[in-house]
Scaffold this active site. Structure first.
Site, PDB file in Angstrom:
ATOM      1  N   THR A 135       0.811  -1.212   0.000  1.00  0.00           N
ATOM      2  CA  THR A 135       0.000   0.000   0.000  1.00  0.00           C
ATOM      3  C   THR A 135       0.848   1.267   0.000  1.00  0.00           C
ATOM      4  O   THR A 135       2.006   1.254   0.439  1.00  0.00           O
ATOM      5  CB  THR A 135      -0.895  -0.009   1.258  1.00  0.00           C
ATOM      6  OG1 THR A 135      -1.547   1.241   1.391  1.00  0.00           O
ATOM      7  CG2 THR A 135      -0.100  -0.256   2.530  1.00  0.00           C
ATOM      8  N   ASP A 136       0.232   2.373  -0.424  1.00  0.00           N
ATOM      9  CA  ASP A 136       0.920   3.675  -0.354  1.00  0.00           C
ATOM     10  C   ASP A 136       1.029   4.180   1.081  1.00  0.00           C
ATOM     11  O   ASP A 136       1.806   5.088   1.374  1.00  0.00           O
ATOM     12  CB  ASP A 136       0.210   4.720  -1.234  1.00  0.00           C
ATOM     13  CG  ASP A 136      -1.254   4.971  -0.871  1.00  0.00           C
ATOM     14  OD1 ASP A 136      -1.773   4.322   0.069  1.00  0.00           O
ATOM     15  OD2 ASP A 136      -1.893   5.819  -1.532  1.00  0.00           O
ATOM     16  N   GLU A 137       0.232   3.569   1.996  1.00  0.00           N
ATOM     17  CA  GLU A 137       0.195   4.093   3.372  1.00  0.00           C
ATOM     18  C   GLU A 137       1.525   3.914   4.097  1.00  0.00           C
ATOM     19  O   GLU A 137       1.765   4.561   5.113  1.00  0.00           O
ATOM     20  CB  GLU A 137      -0.927   3.427   4.171  1.00  0.00           C
ATOM     21  CG  GLU A 137      -2.276   3.641   3.527  1.00  0.00           C
ATOM     22  CD  GLU A 137      -3.455   3.626   4.492  1.00  0.00           C
ATOM     23  OE1 GLU A 137      -3.243   3.592   5.704  1.00  0.00           O
ATOM     24  OE2 GLU A 137      -4.588   3.657   3.997  1.00  0.00           O
ATOM     25  N   TYR A 161      -2.106  -0.358  10.988  1.00  0.00           N
ATOM     26  CA  TYR A 161      -2.219  -1.056   9.692  1.00  0.00           C
ATOM     27  C   TYR A 161      -0.989  -0.763   8.834  1.00  0.00           C
ATOM     28  O   TYR A 161      -0.338  -1.686   8.315  1.00  0.00           O
ATOM     29  CB  TYR A 161      -3.501  -0.622   8.961  1.00  0.00           C
ATOM     30  CG  TYR A 161      -3.482  -0.958   7.480  1.00  0.00           C
ATOM     31  CD1 TYR A 161      -3.571  -2.283   7.052  1.00  0.00           C
ATOM     32  CD2 TYR A 161      -3.364   0.043   6.513  1.00  0.00           C
ATOM     33  CE1 TYR A 161      -3.534  -2.602   5.689  1.00  0.00           C
ATOM     34  CE2 TYR A 161      -3.330  -0.265   5.154  1.00  0.00           C
ATOM     35  CZ  TYR A 161      -3.413  -1.590   4.753  1.00  0.00           C
ATOM     36  OH  TYR A 161      -3.371  -1.892   3.411  1.00  0.00           O
ATOM     37  N   LYS A 165       1.954  -3.310   7.419  1.00  0.00           N
ATOM     38  CA  LYS A 165       2.266  -3.511   5.999  1.00  0.00           C
ATOM     39  C   LYS A 165       3.733  -3.146   5.731  1.00  0.00           C
ATOM     40  O   LYS A 165       4.420  -3.820   4.960  1.00  0.00           O
ATOM     41  CB  LYS A 165       1.335  -2.668   5.115  1.00  0.00           C
ATOM     42  CG  LYS A 165      -0.117  -3.118   5.095  1.00  0.00           C
ATOM     43  CD  LYS A 165      -0.327  -4.525   4.531  1.00  0.00           C
ATOM     44  CE  LYS A 165      -0.084  -4.628   3.037  1.00  0.00           C
ATOM     45  NZ  LYS A 165      -0.475  -5.970   2.511  1.00  0.00           N
TER      46      LYS A 165
HETATM   47  P1  NAD Z   1      -9.796  -7.255   2.036  1.00  0.00           P
HETATM   48  O1  NAD Z   1      -9.804  -6.949   3.492  1.00  0.00           O
HETATM   49  O2  NAD Z   1     -10.999  -6.971   1.215  1.00  0.00           O
HETATM   50  O3  NAD Z   1      -9.472  -8.826   1.821  1.00  0.00           O
HETATM   51  C1  NAD Z   1      -8.471  -9.484   2.539  1.00  0.00           C
HETATM   52  C2  NAD Z   1      -8.625 -10.987   2.286  1.00  0.00           C
HETATM   53  O4  NAD Z   1      -7.576 -11.671   2.991  1.00  0.00           O
HETATM   54  C3  NAD Z   1      -9.952 -11.580   2.796  1.00  0.00           C
HETATM   55  O5  NAD Z   1     -10.500 -12.448   1.846  1.00  0.00           O
HETATM   56  C4  NAD Z   1      -9.540 -12.340   4.048  1.00  0.00           C
HETATM   57  O6  NAD Z   1     -10.397 -13.440   4.341  1.00  0.00           O
HETATM   58  C5  NAD Z   1      -8.135 -12.780   3.694  1.00  0.00           C
HETATM   59  N1  NAD Z   1      -7.286 -13.047   4.869  1.00  0.00           N
HETATM   60  C6  NAD Z   1      -7.120 -12.242   5.961  1.00  0.00           C
HETATM   61  N2  NAD Z   1      -6.285 -12.834   6.831  1.00  0.00           N
HETATM   62  C7  NAD Z   1      -5.888 -14.006   6.264  1.00  0.00           C
HETATM   63  C8  NAD Z   1      -5.013 -15.039   6.672  1.00  0.00           C
HETATM   64  N3  NAD Z   1      -4.367 -15.000   7.845  1.00  0.00           N
HETATM   65  N4  NAD Z   1      -4.817 -16.099   5.835  1.00  0.00           N
HETATM   66  C9  NAD Z   1      -5.476 -16.172   4.650  1.00  0.00           C
HETATM   67  N5  NAD Z   1      -6.337 -15.222   4.230  1.00  0.00           N
HETATM   68  C10 NAD Z   1      -6.538 -14.148   5.028  1.00  0.00           C
HETATM   69  O7  NAD Z   1      -8.507  -6.540   1.461  1.00  0.00           O
HETATM   70  P2  NAD Z   1      -8.284  -5.821   0.042  1.00  0.00           P
HETATM   71  O8  NAD Z   1      -8.795  -4.447   0.114  1.00  0.00           O
HETATM   72  O9  NAD Z   1      -8.712  -6.735  -1.025  1.00  0.00           O
HETATM   73  O10 NAD Z   1      -6.688  -5.723   0.045  1.00  0.00           O
HETATM   74  C11 NAD Z   1      -5.886  -6.784  -0.463  1.00  0.00           C
HETATM   75  C12 NAD Z   1      -4.428  -6.420  -0.319  1.00  0.00           C
HETATM   76  O11 NAD Z   1      -4.165  -5.209  -1.023  1.00  0.00           O
HETATM   77  C13 NAD Z   1      -4.001  -6.158   1.134  1.00  0.00           C
HETATM   78  O12 NAD Z   1      -2.707  -6.688   1.300  1.00  0.00           O
HETATM   79  C14 NAD Z   1      -3.976  -4.647   1.248  1.00  0.00           C
HETATM   80  O13 NAD Z   1      -3.039  -4.225   2.189  1.00  0.00           O
HETATM   81  C15 NAD Z   1      -3.569  -4.242  -0.161  1.00  0.00           C
HETATM   82  N6  NAD Z   1      -4.050  -2.925  -0.627  1.00  0.00           N
HETATM   83  C16 NAD Z   1      -5.373  -2.586  -0.543  1.00  0.00           C
HETATM   84  C17 NAD Z   1      -5.797  -1.358  -1.053  1.00  0.00           C
HETATM   85  C18 NAD Z   1      -7.250  -0.943  -1.002  1.00  0.00           C
HETATM   86  O14 NAD Z   1      -7.565   0.206  -1.352  1.00  0.00           O
HETATM   87  N7  NAD Z   1      -8.172  -1.803  -0.621  1.00  0.00           N
HETATM   88  C19 NAD Z   1      -4.880  -0.487  -1.620  1.00  0.00           C
HETATM   89  C20 NAD Z   1      -3.530  -0.864  -1.678  1.00  0.00           C
HETATM   90  C21 NAD Z   1      -3.133  -2.093  -1.198  1.00  0.00           C
HETATM   91  O1  DAU Z   2      -4.230   3.991   0.477  1.00  0.00           O
HETATM   92  C1  DAU Z   2      -4.421   2.609   0.339  1.00  0.00           C
HETATM   93  C2  DAU Z   2      -5.267   2.123   1.482  1.00  0.00           C
HETATM   94  O2  DAU Z   2      -6.593   2.585   1.228  1.00  0.00           O
HETATM   95  C3  DAU Z   2      -5.267   0.605   1.655  1.00  0.00           C
HETATM   96  O3  DAU Z   2      -3.975   0.179   1.978  1.00  0.00           O
HETATM   97  C4  DAU Z   2      -6.247   0.198   2.755  1.00  0.00           C
HETATM   98  O4  DAU Z   2      -6.310  -1.207   2.849  1.00  0.00           O
HETATM   99  C5  DAU Z   2      -7.611   0.739   2.413  1.00  0.00           C
HETATM  100  O5  DAU Z   2      -8.525   0.445   3.441  1.00  0.00           O
HETATM  101  C6  DAU Z   2      -7.550   2.257   2.198  1.00  0.00           C
HETATM  102  O6  DAU Z   2      -7.252   2.926   3.444  1.00  0.00           O
HETATM  103  P1  DAU Z   2      -7.978   4.306   3.832  1.00  0.00           P
HETATM  104  O7  DAU Z   2      -7.899   4.502   5.282  1.00  0.00           O
HETATM  105  O8  DAU Z   2      -7.499   5.422   2.963  1.00  0.00           O
HETATM  106  O9  DAU Z   2      -9.473   3.939   3.347  1.00  0.00           O
HETATM  107  P2  DAU Z   2     -10.911   4.201   3.986  1.00  0.00           P
HETATM  108  O10 DAU Z   2     -11.900   3.829   2.937  1.00  0.00           O
HETATM  109  O11 DAU Z   2     -11.046   3.596   5.340  1.00  0.00           O
HETATM  110  O12 DAU Z   2     -10.935   5.787   4.154  1.00  0.00           O
HETATM  111  C7  DAU Z   2     -10.725   6.648   3.044  1.00  0.00           C
HETATM  112  C8  DAU Z   2     -10.756   8.067   3.567  1.00  0.00           C
HETATM  113  O13 DAU Z   2     -12.100   8.365   4.000  1.00  0.00           O
HETATM  114  C9  DAU Z   2      -9.869   8.311   4.781  1.00  0.00           C
HETATM  115  O14 DAU Z   2      -9.318   9.625   4.700  1.00  0.00           O
HETATM  116  C10 DAU Z   2     -10.830   8.215   5.967  1.00  0.00           C
HETATM  117  C11 DAU Z   2     -12.132   8.728   5.389  1.00  0.00           C
HETATM  118  N1  DAU Z   2     -13.370   8.153   5.983  1.00  0.00           N
HETATM  119  C12 DAU Z   2     -13.485   6.793   6.031  1.00  0.00           C
HETATM  120  C13 DAU Z   2     -14.612   6.201   6.580  1.00  0.00           C
HETATM  121  C14 DAU Z   2     -14.732   4.698   6.654  1.00  0.00           C
HETATM  122  C15 DAU Z   2     -14.396   8.978   6.415  1.00  0.00           C
HETATM  123  O15 DAU Z   2     -14.292  10.225   6.352  1.00  0.00           O
HETATM  124  N2  DAU Z   2     -15.519   8.404   6.966  1.00  0.00           N
HETATM  125  C16 DAU Z   2     -15.662   7.040   7.072  1.00  0.00           C
HETATM  126  O16 DAU Z   2     -16.701   6.583   7.606  1.00  0.00           O
END
Ligand code: NAD
Ligand code: DAU
Length: 354
Positions: A135-137, A161, A165
Site C-alpha cells: 500500500t501507499d500508506e 495497519y 504492511k
Molecule cells: P480485504 O480486506 O478486502 O481482503 C483481505 C482478504 O484476505 C480476505 O479475503 C480475508 O479473508 C483474507 N485473509 C485475511 N487474513 C488471512 C489469513 N491470515 N490467511 C489467509 N487469508 C486471510 O482486502 P483488500 O482491500 O482486497 O486488500 C488486499 C491487499 O491489497 C491487502 O494486502 C492490502 O493491504 C492491499 N491494498 C489494498 C488497497 C485498497 O484500497 N483496498 C490499496 C492498496 C493495497
Molecule cells: O491507500 C491505500 C489504502 O486505502 C489501503 O492500503 C487500505 O487497505 C484501504 O482500506 C484504504 O485505506 P484508507 O484509510 O485510505 O481507506 P478508507 O476507505 O477507510 O478511508 C478513506 C478516507 O475516508 C480516509 O481519509 C478516511 C475517510 N473516511 C473513512 C470512513 C470509513 C471517512 O471520512 N468516513 C468514514 O466513515
C-alpha cells in the site's frame, strides 16, 4: 511445473477481482488460499467456482504445514500475496490481528516459500516469483505541496495497519537481499469498485446514501486520497508479475487525487440520480464526525516507473469508474444484504456511536 499460481486472500475485494480477471484473460489456473475472515466472501467468486482452472483452499497463511503441503502439491511458478487485515479503523481499535496476519502471516509464508523455492532447479528456480501486494500508506502523509510518493520515498507508516504492511514489505525485501528469493512488491493507492467491503469510504457512503442514513465524514473532510479503479490495479499487478524486474518495487496509483468531501458529494449526486429519490438531496445527509486518530492528510502516488518500464497506465476514468461502482452496489442487493448482516452491523454500531 503446472501453470498454477497461488493467490492468498483471493476472497477479498482486490483478490477476487484479480482472480476473475486472470481466469478470463488467459489459461492460468489459480489456487485461492483464504482464511475467510469477515472480509472474505466466496460469493465474489461464484462465476469461477465450478471452473476447472480454479481451486479454493480454506486456510490461514500462517499455517505453515498447510502452506507447505499446498506448495508441494501444486508446485506453483508464482505466488501473489494479497491476504491481509486491511482496514485502518479496525487496526486503531485492535492491532493484534494486523500483526498476526500482516507481519507473522507474511513471515510464515515467506519461510515456506523460501524452502520450496530452494528445492527448485534450473529454469523453474529462475522463473519463480513471489509478488507482495502492499500500500501507499507505508510512506506516511504528504503536505499539500509535496510531490507524490515515489519508490524511493522513505517509509514513515502512521497507523498500526500501515506499520504492519511496512514490516511485511521489509521482510519481503530482506528475503530477496539475504536469500535471493525472487520477489516483487507493489505499493498501491486507494482502490474502489465492486466487492469492496462496506466498511470502507466509498461503499459505506453509497449504502448509507441509498438508505437515507447519515454520511459520517471524518474531521473536516479535506483529507486527500489517490483513487484507482480496482480492475486497473489488477492489470498493474499482472503486468508486474509478467514483466517486473526481480527485487524491485512498483508504485501504482490513479493520478487521481480527490478530497474526501468531494468523493462523498459525488456519491450523493450519483445515488440521487440512480436510486429512488429521497425528499431532499442526499448531500444533506453529510455529517462531520470526530476525526480518525492520527489521520493521514494526503496520499498521492507517482506511478511513472510502472508506466515507463512496463507500459501500464490506468484505463478507467474516475467519472466512469465511480458511476459503475455506484450502480453495482445499488443493483446487487443480495450481495449487500449478505455482507451487511451480523458482525458488520455490530462494527458500524460500535465504531460510529463513539
Ligand atoms: P480485504 O480486506 O478486502 O481482503 C483481505 C482478504 O484476505 C480476505 O479475503 C480475508 O479473508 C483474507 N485473509 C485475511 N487474513 C488471512 C489469513 N491470515 N490467511 C489467509 N487469508 C486471510 O482486502 P483488500 O482491500 O482486497 O486488500 C488486499 C491487499 O491489497 C491487502 O494486502 C492490502 O493491504 C492491499 N491494498 C489494498 C488497497 C485498497 O484500497 N483496498 C490499496 C492498496 C493495497
Ligand atoms: O491507500 C491505500 C489504502 O486505502 C489501503 O492500503 C487500505 O487497505 C484501504 O482500506 C484504504 O485505506 P484508507 O484509510 O485510505 O481507506 P478508507 O476507505 O477507510 O478511508 C478513506 C478516507 O475516508 C480516509 O481519509 C478516511 C475517510 N473516511 C473513512 C470512513 C470509513 C471517512 O471520512 N468516513 C468514514 O466513515
Amino acid at each position: 511445473m503446472e501453470n498454477t499460481i497461488i493467490v492468498t486472500g483471493g476472497a477479498g475485494f482486490i483478490g477476487s477481482n484479480f482472480i476473475l480477471q486472470s481466469i478470463e484473460r488467459d489459461s492460468t489456473s489459480i489456487v485461492n488460499l483464504d482464511k475467510l475472515t469477515y472480509a472474505g466472501n466466496l460469493r465474489n467468486l461464484e462465476a469461477v467456482a465450478n471452473e476447472r482452472r480454479y481451486e479454493f483452499v480454506h486456510g490461514d497463511i500462517a499455517d505453515r504445514t498447510l502452506v507447505r503441503r499446498l506448495l508441494e502439491r501444486r508446485k506453483p511458478p508464482a505466488i501473489v500475496h494479497f491476504a491481509a487485515e486491511s482496514h485502518v479503523d479496525r487496526s486503531i481499535r485492535g492491532p493484534d490481528d494486523f500483526i498476526r496476519t500482516n507481519v507473522d502471516g507474511t513471515f510464515a509464508l515467506l519461510e515456506e516459500v523460501r524452502a520450496y523455492w530452494g528445492n527448485l532447479a534450473g529454469q523453474e528456480r529462475i522463473d519463480f516469483r513471489f509478488l507482495h501486494v502492499s500500500t501507499d500508506e507505508v510512506y506516511g502523509s504528504l503536505g499539500p505541496e509535496d510531490p507524490p510518493f515515489s519508490e524511493t520515498t522513505p517509509y514513515s507508516p502512521n497507523s498500526p495497519y500501515a506499520a504492519s504492511k511496512a514490516a511485511s514489505d521489509h521482510f519481503v525485501r530482506a528475503y530477496h537481499h539475504t536469500y535471493g528469493l525472487p520477489v516483487l512488491t507493489t505499493n498501491c493507492s486507494n482502490n474502489y469498485g465492486r466487492f469492496q467491503f462496506p466498511e470502507k469510504l466509498i461503499p459505506l457512503m453509497i449504502l448509507n446514501a441509498r438508505d437515507g442514513k447519515p454520511l459520517p465524514v471524518y474531521g473536516d473532510g479535506q483529507n486527500v486520497r489517490d483513487w484507482l479503479y480496482v480492475e486497473d490495479h489488477c492489470e498493474a499487478i499482472a503486468a508486474v508479475l509478467a514483466r517486473g524486474t526481480v527485487g524491485q518495487t512498483y508504485n501504482i496509483g490513479g493520478w487521481n487525487e480527490r478530497r474526501n468531501i468531494d468523493i462523498v458529494e459525488t456519491v450523493c449526486d450519483l445515488v440521487d440520480e440512480i436510486a429512488v429519490p429521497l425528499g431532499a438531496p442526499r448531500r444533506t445527509l453529510i455529517t462531520f464526525v470526530k476525526d480518525r486518530p492520527g489521520h493521514d492528510r494526503r496520499y498521492a502516488m507517482d506511478a511513472t516507473k510502472i508506466e515507463r518500464e512496463l507500459g501500464w497506465r490506468p484505463r478507467e476514468t474516475f467519472e466512469s469508474g465511480i458511476r459503475k461502482t455506484v450502480r453495482w452496489y445499488l443493483e446487487n442487493e443480495e450481495w449487500v444484504r449478505d455482507v451487511t448482516s451480523g458482525s458488520y452491523r455490530q462494527w458500524i454500531e460500535t465504531h460510529y456511536s463513539s
